[in-house]
Structure formats: structure tokens, C-alpha cells
Write an enzyme that holds these catalytic residues in place. Structure first.
Site, PDB file in Angstrom:
ATOM      1  N   ASP A   1      -6.247   5.644  -1.390  1.00  0.00           N
ATOM      2  CA  ASP A   1      -7.402   5.370  -2.257  1.00  0.00           C
ATOM      3  C   ASP A   1      -7.630   6.536  -3.223  1.00  0.00           C
ATOM      4  O   ASP A   1      -7.986   6.339  -4.388  1.00  0.00           O
ATOM      5  CB  ASP A   1      -8.651   5.155  -1.387  1.00  0.00           C
ATOM      6  CG  ASP A   1      -9.704   4.294  -2.055  1.00  0.00           C
ATOM      7  OD1 ASP A   1      -9.721   4.224  -3.292  1.00  0.00           O
ATOM      8  OD2 ASP A   1     -10.527   3.707  -1.343  1.00  0.00           O
TER       9      ASP A   1
ATOM     10  N   HIS B   1     -16.366   2.192   4.985  1.00  0.00           N
ATOM     11  CA  HIS B   1     -15.555   2.741   3.869  1.00  0.00           C
ATOM     12  C   HIS B   1     -16.506   2.807   2.671  1.00  0.00           C
ATOM     13  O   HIS B   1     -16.766   1.797   2.026  1.00  0.00           O
ATOM     14  CB  HIS B   1     -14.377   1.792   3.625  1.00  0.00           C
ATOM     15  CG  HIS B   1     -13.494   2.128   2.471  1.00  0.00           C
ATOM     16  ND1 HIS B   1     -12.179   2.520   2.615  1.00  0.00           N
ATOM     17  CD2 HIS B   1     -13.698   2.112   1.132  1.00  0.00           C
ATOM     18  CE1 HIS B   1     -11.621   2.714   1.427  1.00  0.00           C
ATOM     19  NE2 HIS B   1     -12.531   2.473   0.503  1.00  0.00           N
TER      20      HIS B   1
ATOM     21  N   HIS C   1     -17.703   4.397  -0.929  1.00  0.00           N
ATOM     22  CA  HIS C   1     -17.497   5.191  -2.144  1.00  0.00           C
ATOM     23  C   HIS C   1     -18.839   5.828  -2.510  1.00  0.00           C
ATOM     24  O   HIS C   1     -19.898   5.351  -2.108  1.00  0.00           O
ATOM     25  CB  HIS C   1     -16.948   4.304  -3.274  1.00  0.00           C
ATOM     26  CG  HIS C   1     -15.487   3.976  -3.068  1.00  0.00           C
ATOM     27  ND1 HIS C   1     -14.480   4.631  -3.728  1.00  0.00           N
ATOM     28  CD2 HIS C   1     -14.879   3.091  -2.234  1.00  0.00           C
ATOM     29  CE1 HIS C   1     -13.308   4.155  -3.330  1.00  0.00           C
ATOM     30  NE2 HIS C   1     -13.520   3.216  -2.425  1.00  0.00           N
TER      31      HIS C   1
ATOM     32  N   CYS D   1     -11.026   2.544  -7.346  1.00  0.00           N
ATOM     33  CA  CYS D   1     -10.185   1.350  -7.362  1.00  0.00           C
ATOM     34  C   CYS D   1      -9.902   0.972  -8.811  1.00  0.00           C
ATOM     35  O   CYS D   1     -10.829   0.880  -9.615  1.00  0.00           O
ATOM     36  CB  CYS D   1     -10.883   0.205  -6.637  1.00  0.00           C
ATOM     37  SG  CYS D   1      -9.955  -1.337  -6.700  1.00  0.00           S
TER      38      CYS D   1
ATOM     39  N   ASN E   1     -14.146   8.085  -2.676  1.00  0.00           N
ATOM     40  CA  ASN E   1     -14.778   7.901  -1.365  1.00  0.00           C
ATOM     41  C   ASN E   1     -15.624   9.114  -1.043  1.00  0.00           C
ATOM     42  O   ASN E   1     -15.476  10.176  -1.647  1.00  0.00           O
ATOM     43  CB  ASN E   1     -13.695   7.792  -0.281  1.00  0.00           C
ATOM     44  CG  ASN E   1     -12.817   6.585  -0.480  1.00  0.00           C
ATOM     45  OD1 ASN E   1     -11.851   6.647  -1.218  1.00  0.00           O
ATOM     46  ND2 ASN E   1     -13.156   5.499   0.161  1.00  0.00           N
TER      47      ASN E   1
HETATM   48  P1  HMG Z   1       0.605 -11.614  -8.538  1.00  0.00           P
HETATM   49  O1  HMG Z   1       0.974 -11.142  -9.897  1.00  0.00           O
HETATM   50  O2  HMG Z   1      -0.269 -12.797  -8.432  1.00  0.00           O
HETATM   51  O3  HMG Z   1       1.864 -11.821  -7.559  1.00  0.00           O
HETATM   52  O4  HMG Z   1      -0.066 -10.375  -7.800  1.00  0.00           O
HETATM   53  P2  HMG Z   1       3.290 -12.421  -7.750  1.00  0.00           P
HETATM   54  O5  HMG Z   1       3.695 -12.903  -6.406  1.00  0.00           O
HETATM   55  O6  HMG Z   1       3.309 -13.366  -8.910  1.00  0.00           O
HETATM   56  O7  HMG Z   1       4.184 -11.131  -8.105  1.00  0.00           O
HETATM   57  C1  HMG Z   1       4.174 -10.488  -9.343  1.00  0.00           C
HETATM   58  C2  HMG Z   1       5.258  -9.431  -9.339  1.00  0.00           C
HETATM   59  O8  HMG Z   1       4.931  -8.413  -8.378  1.00  0.00           O
HETATM   60  C3  HMG Z   1       6.630  -9.966  -8.944  1.00  0.00           C
HETATM   61  O9  HMG Z   1       7.585  -9.166  -9.597  1.00  0.00           O
HETATM   62  C4  HMG Z   1       6.670  -9.685  -7.463  1.00  0.00           C
HETATM   63  O10 HMG Z   1       7.976  -9.559  -6.954  1.00  0.00           O
HETATM   64  C5  HMG Z   1       5.950  -8.364  -7.379  1.00  0.00           C
HETATM   65  P3  HMG Z   1       8.470  -9.765 -10.798  1.00  0.00           P
HETATM   66  O11 HMG Z   1       9.139 -10.960 -10.226  1.00  0.00           O
HETATM   67  O12 HMG Z   1       7.466 -10.141 -11.890  1.00  0.00           O
HETATM   68  O13 HMG Z   1       9.376  -8.633 -11.163  1.00  0.00           O
HETATM   69  N1  HMG Z   1       5.302  -8.166  -6.080  1.00  0.00           N
HETATM   70  C6  HMG Z   1       5.455  -7.085  -5.326  1.00  0.00           C
HETATM   71  N2  HMG Z   1       6.171  -5.958  -5.493  1.00  0.00           N
HETATM   72  C7  HMG Z   1       6.102  -5.038  -4.498  1.00  0.00           C
HETATM   73  N3  HMG Z   1       5.334  -5.182  -3.398  1.00  0.00           N
HETATM   74  C8  HMG Z   1       4.590  -6.281  -3.217  1.00  0.00           C
HETATM   75  C9  HMG Z   1       4.640  -7.285  -4.206  1.00  0.00           C
HETATM   76  N4  HMG Z   1       4.037  -8.480  -4.331  1.00  0.00           N
HETATM   77  C10 HMG Z   1       4.452  -9.017  -5.468  1.00  0.00           C
HETATM   78  N5  HMG Z   1       3.841  -6.407  -2.128  1.00  0.00           N
HETATM   79  C11 HMG Z   1      -0.574  -9.186  -5.785  1.00  0.00           C
HETATM   80  C12 HMG Z   1      -0.608 -10.534  -6.485  1.00  0.00           C
HETATM   81  C13 HMG Z   1      -1.430  -9.313  -4.526  1.00  0.00           C
HETATM   82  C14 HMG Z   1       0.843  -8.829  -5.427  1.00  0.00           C
HETATM   83  C15 HMG Z   1      -1.166  -8.123  -6.745  1.00  0.00           C
HETATM   84  O14 HMG Z   1      -2.404  -8.581  -7.212  1.00  0.00           O
HETATM   85  C16 HMG Z   1      -1.352  -6.777  -6.109  1.00  0.00           C
HETATM   86  O15 HMG Z   1      -0.391  -6.111  -5.742  1.00  0.00           O
HETATM   87  N6  HMG Z   1      -2.635  -6.336  -5.960  1.00  0.00           N
HETATM   88  C17 HMG Z   1      -2.948  -5.070  -5.329  1.00  0.00           C
HETATM   89  C18 HMG Z   1      -4.126  -4.442  -5.995  1.00  0.00           C
HETATM   90  C19 HMG Z   1      -4.437  -3.141  -5.340  1.00  0.00           C
HETATM   91  O16 HMG Z   1      -3.602  -2.517  -4.705  1.00  0.00           O
HETATM   92  N7  HMG Z   1      -5.705  -2.687  -5.502  1.00  0.00           N
HETATM   93  C20 HMG Z   1      -6.132  -1.427  -4.962  1.00  0.00           C
HETATM   94  C21 HMG Z   1      -6.164  -1.404  -3.470  1.00  0.00           C
HETATM   95  S1  HMG Z   1      -7.563  -2.269  -2.783  1.00  0.00           S
HETATM   96  C22 HMG Z   1      -8.823  -1.091  -2.831  1.00  0.00           C
HETATM   97  O17 HMG Z   1      -8.690  -0.049  -3.395  1.00  0.00           O
HETATM   98  C23 HMG Z   1     -10.061  -1.406  -2.058  1.00  0.00           C
HETATM   99  C24 HMG Z   1     -10.169  -0.616  -0.741  1.00  0.00           C
HETATM  100  O18 HMG Z   1     -10.101   0.768  -0.959  1.00  0.00           O
HETATM  101  C25 HMG Z   1     -11.497  -0.950  -0.083  1.00  0.00           C
HETATM  102  C26 HMG Z   1     -12.641  -0.797  -1.077  1.00  0.00           C
HETATM  103  O19 HMG Z   1     -12.975   0.317  -1.477  1.00  0.00           O
HETATM  104  O20 HMG Z   1     -13.119  -1.859  -1.477  1.00  0.00           O
HETATM  105  C27 HMG Z   1      -9.047  -1.021   0.230  1.00  0.00           C
HETATM  106 MG    MG Z   2     -11.761   2.055  -1.577  1.00  0.00          MG
END
Ligand code: HMG
Ligand code: MG
Length: 318
Positions: free
Chosen positions: A20, A211, A213, A244, A253
Site C-alpha cells: 500500500d 486498515h 488511512h 490507493c 495508512n
Molecule cells: P481488467 O482490465 O478488467 O482485466 O482488470 P482483464 O482480465 O481484461 O485483463 C487486462 C490485462 O491485464 C490483460 O493483459 C491481462 O492479462 C492482465 P493484456 O491481455 O491486455 O496484455 N491481467 C493481469 N496481469 C497480471 N496479473 C494479474 C492480471 N489480471 C489481468 N492478476 C483487474 C481487472 C482486476 C485485473 C484490474 O482491475 C486490476 O489489476 N486491479 C487492481 C487494482 C489495484 O491493485 N488497486 C490497488 C490495490 S487495492 C487497495 O489499495 C485497497 C486496500 O489497500 C484497502 C483499502 O485501503 O481500501 C487493499
Molecule cells: Mg489501503
């Protein structure tokens, strides 16, 4: 409700700085720096480090080197290394990287789920089903995380009933633990107690984590409020780094140093060496050129520097 004399004796501090804390950095942070950061946190006795995120590099470029990071760290017995996985592709990468725990993450608002993971809450749960199955088969712990549980940047207010609904769905998936996250740091202590109290009616309080922030300066007060309810696991980020990418304006955080300082002051054991964490906060903020947001960290660094200036060994201080 616990009084200050009747709090949990041990509290788990989950260090989320490497994930994060760094995911929102605009400039790439070299894998070697991340590895050094994680190794220092491990050496400081952190029981749990959220070390990586196997997410789409198109969505969060900063986490692209997660496999290299996991391959490079020195694993300390007694520290658990977890990573975020949004889908089966991420799960496969996480298993190959030998993580101890995977985190499936969704939201308490539909709007935030769409922005962050490009699907509805219900679709995210369906996506997590094969991840949960793979985790159980591999004997890897499964954690669920619920964003915007105290307010959403797109929807506004979020009701505890919406959070409880997602807690139920994550519990049904077989999550070993569930995080309730204040992604944008808007929650205040009463709201925090209300949402944890509601969640604890459907999932054991001992398996819930906070968790928080610190955008509105409420995070440490929110830790204390949840602690008084009996919550004994809190996420924190060294030097208060973080944010985020899909919650613009949200700050990091609550700082690990501040949480550990408060817990130790309350006589609560964390297993963490505060001095080593403070030094780690100094290391990472210098390495990435960011200000140190930990009040306790800054105060202790200034105190040690003054003592060294006076000829007193810093090793004797704090
Ligand atoms: P999408 O675009 O709908 O997915 O994203 P897709 O299946 O169409 O894939 C798009 C491309 O990404 C493809 O590549 C996939 O292969 C690739 P391309 O064919 O175009 O070359 N791909 C991946 N590559 C590596 N690893 C993977 C993966 N999945 C697909 N796992 C998806 C949907 C969920 C993948 C996307 O929206 C995503 O990765 N989101 C993550 C966002 C994120 O990480 N946000 C920050 C973390 S959450 C947070 O901070 C909150 C937290 O701290 C708690 C809080 O504070 O609230 C936890
Ligand atoms: Mg967070």
C-alpha cells in the site's frame, strides 16, 4: 467495550508499506529497494508484511516487479508474507512466488469496485471463488479486504449493513480473516466502532483487522476505538506512506511507528522493535525522496540525533 486497562495483551501489526505504501509512487521503486525495505521490516520483528500485489501491471505499474521482490527477500521465520490477488491469474503468480497468504480485495460500494477492480461486488466474489479454492488446495491462508467501508470517494456515505453484506460473502468463501478498510480516511471513532460491532455479529472479532488511512488525521484514534472493542490486528505503513491509485487525494495508512509507539505505551506487546521500525521509516523515505509522516518516527529520530550531538550514544535512547 474494554477500558484502557483491559485491552488485548498482544496486537498484531500488519506492515503494508511495501504494498500500500509504494503502489501509488509515480516513479518506479527498484526491486532492490523494496527487498531491502521488506528485509528491514522482517528484521524489526514484524509478524506480518504485506509484501506484494499480483495485479495487472496496466492498472498498477508500481507492483509489476512483485515476483522479483518475493524471490529476493530473506524470509524470517515468524513473519508471514502476504500479497494481493484480484483473480486466478494473480493467484497463480502468488503461488509461484510462495506467498504465505493471499488477499482478495473488493469494496463496500459498487462504484469503488468498478473503479478499482473493474467489476461489480458480486462479480468480484465470483472471481474469488477459484482463488479461494486454489488457496485451500495449496494450504495458503486466505484474507479478504473490504475497501471504502467508512466512506466512498464516488458514492459518499457507506452504511455498516453494506459492509456486513460483504463480510458475509467473504466469510462464505472461506476467508481466514477479513480487513475492514477506511480507504480515504474519513471515518471517526464512533463510526469505526459501529461498523466493527456490526461485522462482529457475522464474523469473529478475533479474525477482523482494521486498515485505516490517515487523510483526516483520524487513523490512530480509530485504531484505539477498534482496540477498545477487542480488535487485535491493525494494518499500518512505515513512515505513513501510501494511498490507493483509485482513491485520489487519499493519504497513506496510519504510520507503523505511531501505532507501535501507542501500543507499547499501553503495555501491549507487538513483538516489534520500535527503534528498528523508526530507522526503517528513515531509510525508505530517504530512498524514495518522500517526507516521513510518522510523528513518533520524526520525534524519535530528532531525539536520537540530539543525543548523539550531546555525545550520548543513540543506542542508549528509547
Ligand atoms: P481488467 O482490465 O478488467 O482485466 O482488470 P482483464 O482480465 O481484461 O485483463 C487486462 C490485462 O491485464 C490483460 O493483459 C491481462 O492479462 C492482465 P493484456 O491481455 O491486455 O496484455 N491481467 C493481469 N496481469 C497480471 N496479473 C494479474 C492480471 N489480471 C489481468 N492478476 C483487474 C481487472 C482486476 C485485473 C484490474 O482491475 C486490476 O489489476 N486491479 C487492481 C487494482 C489495484 O491493485 N488497486 C490497488 C490495490 S487495492 C487497495 O489499495 C485497497 C486496500 O489497500 C484497502 C483499502 O485501503 O481500501 C487493499
Ligand atoms: Mg489501503
Amino acid at each position: 467495550m474494554h477500558s484502557l486497562n483491559d485491552l488485548p495483551r498482544f496486537v498484531e501489526v500488519v506492515e503494508v508499506g511495501p504494498r500500500d505504501g509504494l503502489q501509488n509512487e509515480a516513479n518506479p521503486v527498484p526491486a532492490a529497494v523494496k527487498i531491502d525495505l521488506i528485509d528491514r521490516l522482517s528484521a524489526a520483528g514484524m509478524p506480518h508484511v504485506e509484501a506484494a500485489a499480483f495485479v495487472s501491471p496496466k492498472w498498477v505499474p508500481q507492483m509489476a516487479g512483485s515476483a522479483e521482490v518475493m524471490a529476493g527477500i530473506r524470509r524470517r521465520p515468524g513473519t508471514r508474507y502476504s500479497a494481493l490477488v484480484p483473480n486466478l491469474k494473480g493467484m497463480e503468480a502468488a503461488l509461484a512466488a510462495r506467498v504465505d497468504e493471499v488477499v482478495v480485495f473488493t469494496a463496500a460500494s459498487e462504484a469503488f469496485a468498478q473503479k478499482n477492480i473493474n467489476c461489480s461486488i458480486a462479480e468480484s466474489i465470483e472471481r474469488f471463488r477459484p482463488v479461494a479454492h486454489a488457496a485451500k488446495t495449496a494450504g495458503v491462508r486466505l484474507r479478504g479486504s473490504i475497501s471504502v467501508a467508512l466512506g466512498c470517494p464516488y458514492q459518499g456515505e457507506v452504511q455498516p449493513t453494506a459492509v456486513v453484506d460483504v463480510v458475509r460473502r467473504l466469510a462464505d468463501l472461506g476467508c481466514d480473516s477479513i480487513d475492514i478498510a477506511d480507504t480515504i480516511g474519513v471515518g471517526t471513532p464512533g463510526a469505526v466502532q459501529a461498523v466493527f460491532d456490526a461485522a462482529s455479529r457475522v464474523f469473529a472479532l478475533a479474525r477482523l483487522a482494521g486498515h485505516f488511512h490517515d487523510t483526516y488525521g483520524q487513523a490512530l484514534a480509530n485504531v484505539l476505538a477498534a482496540l477498545q472493542l477487542g480488535v487485535a490486528s491493525f494494518h499500518a505503513s512505515v513512515a505513513g506512506l501510501g494511498g490507493c491509485p483509485y482513491a485520489k487525494g487519499a493519504t497513506g495508512n496510519v504510520a507503523t511507528e505511531d501505532v507501535v509507539y501507542m501500543l507499547h505505551g499501553l503495555g501491549i506487546d507487538t513483538g516489534v522493535d520500535l527503534r528498528a521500525v523508526v530507522q526503517t521509516g528513515d531509510f525508505i523515505t530517504r530512498a524514495i525522496g518522500r517526507p516521513n509522516h510518522s510523528r513518533a518516527g520524526r520525534a524519535l529520530l530528532a531525539k536520537w540525533a540530539a543525543e548523539q550531538g550531546n555525545g550520548t550514544s543513540a543506542a542508549c535512547a528509547a
